[in-house]
Scaffold this motif. Structure first.
Motif, PDB file in Angstrom:
ATOM      1  N   GLY A 127     -35.219 -18.873  25.154  1.00 60.27           N
ATOM      2  CA  GLY A 127     -34.684 -19.249  23.713  1.00 60.27           C
ATOM      3  C   GLY A 127     -35.656 -18.926  22.638  1.00 60.27           C
ATOM      4  O   GLY A 127     -36.853 -18.375  22.934  1.00 60.27           O
ATOM      5  N   GLY A 128     -35.293 -19.354  21.299  1.00 58.32           N
ATOM      6  CA  GLY A 128     -36.254 -19.159  20.228  1.00 58.32           C
ATOM      7  C   GLY A 128     -37.426 -19.740  20.583  1.00 58.32           C
ATOM      8  O   GLY A 128     -37.547 -20.973  20.972  1.00 58.32           O
ATOM      9  N   MET A 129     -38.389 -19.169  20.101  1.00 60.76           N
ATOM     10  CA  MET A 129     -39.887 -19.653  20.337  1.00 60.76           C
ATOM     11  C   MET A 129     -40.584 -20.567  19.319  1.00 60.76           C
ATOM     12  O   MET A 129     -40.436 -20.041  18.013  1.00 60.76           O
ATOM     13  N   ALA A 130     -41.373 -21.580  19.562  1.00 58.46           N
ATOM     14  CA  ALA A 130     -41.776 -22.387  18.443  1.00 58.46           C
ATOM     15  C   ALA A 130     -42.616 -21.439  17.648  1.00 58.46           C
ATOM     16  O   ALA A 130     -42.665 -21.815  16.499  1.00 58.46           O
ATOM     17  N   SER A 131     -43.598 -20.514  18.144  1.00 57.04           N
ATOM     18  CA  SER A 131     -44.174 -19.472  17.439  1.00 57.04           C
ATOM     19  C   SER A 131     -43.560 -18.842  16.162  1.00 57.04           C
ATOM     20  O   SER A 131     -44.013 -18.054  15.425  1.00 57.04           O
ATOM     21  N   ASN A 132     -42.193 -18.693  16.248  1.00 56.23           N
ATOM     22  CA  ASN A 132     -41.513 -18.183  15.184  1.00 56.23           C
ATOM     23  C   ASN A 132     -41.800 -18.859  13.601  1.00 56.23           C
ATOM     24  O   ASN A 132     -41.748 -18.172  12.909  1.00 56.23           O
ATOM     25  N   ALA A 133     -42.153 -20.077  13.972  1.00 56.60           N
ATOM     26  CA  ALA A 133     -42.851 -20.808  12.711  1.00 56.60           C
ATOM     27  C   ALA A 133     -43.913 -20.140  12.209  1.00 56.60           C
ATOM     28  O   ALA A 133     -44.242 -20.375  10.986  1.00 56.60           O
ATOM     29  N   LEU A 134     -44.654 -19.314  12.692  1.00 54.53           N
ATOM     30  CA  LEU A 134     -45.935 -18.724  12.004  1.00 54.53           C
ATOM     31  C   LEU A 134     -45.417 -17.651  11.099  1.00 54.53           C
ATOM     32  O   LEU A 134     -45.943 -17.425  10.047  1.00 54.53           O
ATOM     33  N   ALA A 135     -43.902 -17.409  10.992  1.00 54.72           N
ATOM     34  CA  ALA A 135     -43.232 -16.613   9.952  1.00 54.72           C
ATOM     35  C   ALA A 135     -43.794 -17.662   8.701  1.00 54.72           C
ATOM     36  O   ALA A 135     -43.605 -17.181   7.403  1.00 54.72           O
ATOM     37  N   TRP A 136     -43.866 -18.997   8.647  1.00 54.81           N
ATOM     38  CA  TRP A 136     -44.158 -19.619   7.358  1.00 54.81           C
ATOM     39  C   TRP A 136     -45.570 -19.686   7.221  1.00 54.81           C
ATOM     40  O   TRP A 136     -45.822 -20.472   6.096  1.00 54.81           O
ATOM     41  N   ALA A 137     -46.333 -19.222   8.008  1.00 57.83           N
ATOM     42  CA  ALA A 137     -47.880 -19.443   7.694  1.00 57.83           C
ATOM     43  C   ALA A 137     -48.181 -19.003   6.418  1.00 57.83           C
ATOM     44  O   ALA A 137     -48.706 -20.018   5.399  1.00 57.83           O
ATOM     45  N   PRO A 139     -46.332 -18.772   3.190  1.00 58.65           N
ATOM     46  CA  PRO A 139     -45.872 -19.623   2.237  1.00 58.65           C
ATOM     47  C   PRO A 139     -46.352 -21.000   2.369  1.00 58.65           C
ATOM     48  O   PRO A 139     -46.538 -21.525   1.414  1.00 58.65           O
ATOM     49  N   VAL A 140     -46.686 -21.343   3.565  1.00 57.74           N
ATOM     50  CA  VAL A 140     -47.130 -22.765   3.701  1.00 57.74           C
ATOM     51  C   VAL A 140     -48.492 -22.953   3.227  1.00 57.74           C
ATOM     52  O   VAL A 140     -48.842 -23.916   2.441  1.00 57.74           O
ATOM     53  N   ARG A 141     -49.380 -21.938   3.703  1.00 57.06           N
ATOM     54  CA  ARG A 141     -50.966 -21.677   3.187  1.00 57.06           C
ATOM     55  C   ARG A 141     -51.020 -21.638   1.589  1.00 57.06           C
ATOM     56  O   ARG A 141     -51.582 -22.313   0.843  1.00 57.06           O
ATOM     57  N   ARG A 142     -49.797 -20.824   0.903  1.00 57.96           N
ATOM     58  CA  ARG A 142     -49.935 -20.521  -0.483  1.00 57.96           C
ATOM     59  C   ARG A 142     -49.222 -21.710  -1.196  1.00 57.96           C
ATOM     60  O   ARG A 142     -49.756 -22.009  -2.363  1.00 57.96           O
ATOM     61  N   GLU A 143     -48.125 -22.052  -0.675  1.00 58.88           N
ATOM     62  CA  GLU A 143     -47.355 -23.096  -1.755  1.00 58.88           C
ATOM     63  C   GLU A 143     -46.864 -24.501  -1.044  1.00 58.88           C
ATOM     64  O   GLU A 143     -46.092 -25.408  -1.538  1.00 58.88           O
ATOM     65  N   ARG A 144     -47.194 -24.465   0.221  1.00 57.27           N
ATOM     66  CA  ARG A 144     -46.807 -25.830   0.901  1.00 57.27           C
ATOM     67  C   ARG A 144     -45.182 -25.665   0.992  1.00 57.27           C
ATOM     68  O   ARG A 144     -44.719 -26.919   0.775  1.00 57.27           O
ATOM     69  N   GLU A 204     -50.247 -32.914   4.874  1.00 58.01           N
ATOM     70  CA  GLU A 204     -49.748 -32.634   3.614  1.00 58.01           C
ATOM     71  C   GLU A 204     -48.128 -32.449   3.630  1.00 58.01           C
ATOM     72  O   GLU A 204     -47.636 -31.831   4.748  1.00 58.01           O
ATOM     73  N   PRO A 205     -47.607 -32.777   2.718  1.00 61.04           N
ATOM     74  CA  PRO A 205     -45.995 -32.298   2.286  1.00 61.04           C
ATOM     75  C   PRO A 205     -46.092 -30.731   2.623  1.00 61.04           C
ATOM     76  O   PRO A 205     -46.656 -30.029   2.286  1.00 61.04           O
ATOM     77  N   VAL A 206     -44.799 -30.417   3.410  1.00 59.86           N
ATOM     78  CA  VAL A 206     -44.406 -29.076   3.174  1.00 59.86           C
ATOM     79  C   VAL A 206     -42.720 -29.192   2.989  1.00 59.86           C
ATOM     80  O   VAL A 206     -41.915 -29.915   3.469  1.00 59.86           O
ATOM     81  N   THR A 207     -42.327 -28.514   2.163  1.00 60.56           N
ATOM     82  CA  THR A 207     -40.815 -28.423   1.535  1.00 60.56           C
ATOM     83  C   THR A 207     -39.920 -27.239   2.199  1.00 60.56           C
ATOM     84  O   THR A 207     -40.409 -26.160   2.101  1.00 60.56           O
ATOM     85  N   LEU A 208     -38.941 -27.526   2.775  1.00 60.79           N
ATOM     86  CA  LEU A 208     -38.129 -26.728   3.422  1.00 60.79           C
ATOM     87  C   LEU A 208     -37.312 -25.948   2.161  1.00 60.79           C
ATOM     88  O   LEU A 208     -36.679 -26.801   1.562  1.00 60.79           O
ATOM     89  N   VAL A 209     -37.319 -24.847   2.166  1.00 57.12           N
ATOM     90  CA  VAL A 209     -36.800 -23.955   1.050  1.00 57.12           C
ATOM     91  C   VAL A 209     -35.604 -23.226   1.869  1.00 57.12           C
ATOM     92  O   VAL A 209     -35.854 -22.342   2.517  1.00 57.12           O
TER      93      VAL A 209
END
Length: 273
Positions: A127-137, A139-144, A204-209
């Motif tokens: 199924g979809g892999m948890a590592s797909n979240a690395l696409a957020w790396a 924007p999370v580093r830059r703007e959370r 730290e907070p991370v906002t889902l956009v």
């Protein structure tokens, strides 16, 4: 000896490490690979699955092959495996090959080629892999912020390390010939809940956009062909009951629960700092 293709990827790297820890002899194959990029004692061989003949040096002495869905000539790849005397093929495919065969036709072709190769085989449909979240790396580093479509649609993302552990088990054990296993995480999670788990790991907070479908499609086109991008969006936005279900195959094969997304996030938090 076990040959691992895609040995520098999220699954392949973990699989090589697990096989070595279990005392296996391993050849690691990838398009760009060097001896210093693999654990001590592992043979590194450049392999481009788009050119099946490039696999031959990596298969010298191999008893088993871990194969990715890559390249356009699966029959040629399997002919190389048969010629080398490989006794078992484990194919990492996609759950979409079963749930959306038109969108995942490439994976379907590989599964069919493995099945008709005459070699003992096992198919792992991830199924979809948890590592797909690395696409957020970035924007999370830059703007959370974590941009994603379909913020409240839940899917059971699987830890790549669990996929690697299942592959190691199947490669080393008998009794899995002709089996097809579907690998998922332990519970369906929405993008909103995955972003919250990542925030907990970071402290730290991370906002889902929430992205529009069009924005998400444009992003997916950077890394996959249009048909697969469309299929992926369909899974993310309108999953079938099968795609939302927890298969249980990880737990049955490993004798432990599948790894939750929060544990994957905690283990990989440095990528988001």
């Amino acid at each position: 000896m076990i040959t691992v293709t895609g040995a520098t990827g999220n699954v392949g790297r973990a699989l090589v490490a697990e096989l070595i820890a279990a005392g296996e002899t391993v050849t690691a194959g990838a398009r760009r690979i060097a001896p210093e990029g693999v654990p001590p004692g592992v043979r590194a061989v450049a392999v481009d699955l788009a050119q099946p003949e490039s696999l031959a040096p990596a298969l010298e002495g191999a008893d088993a092959l871990f194969l990715l869905v890559a390249g356009d000539d699966p029959d040629g790849i399997l002919r190389e495996a048969a010629a080398a005397g490989v006794g078992k093929v484990v194919l990492l495919s996609s759950q979409g090959a079963g749930t959306r065969p038109r969108a995942y036709a490439h994976a379907v072709r590989f599964e069919a080629a493995v099945a008709r190769s005459g070699l003992p085989f096992t198919i792992l449909r991830s199924g979809g892999m948890a590592s797909n979240a690395l696409a957020w790396a970035e924007p999370v580093r830059r703007e959370r912020v974590a941009p994603a479509p379909f913020a409240d649609v839940a899917l059971p993302f699987v830890d790549p390390a669990d996929v690697a552990s299942v592959a190691a088990t199947v490669l080393r054990e008998d009794g899995h010939a002709t089996a097809t296993y579907t690998l998922t995480g332990p519970e369906p999670l929405t993008p909103r809940r995955r972003a919250a788990a990542l925030a907990d790991a970071l402290g730290e907070p991370v906002t889902l956009v929430e992205q529009s479908r069009e924005e998400a499609y444009a992003q997916l086109l950077r890394v996959m062909p249009p048909a697969v991008a469309e299929g992926t969006l369909a899974v993310l936005g309108e999953p079938t009951p099968q795609e939302q279900a927890v298969s249980g195959d990880v737990e049955r094969l490993l004798g432990r629960p599948a790894t939750p997304f929060a544990a994957w996030a905690a283990r990989n938090v440095a990528a988001f700092r």
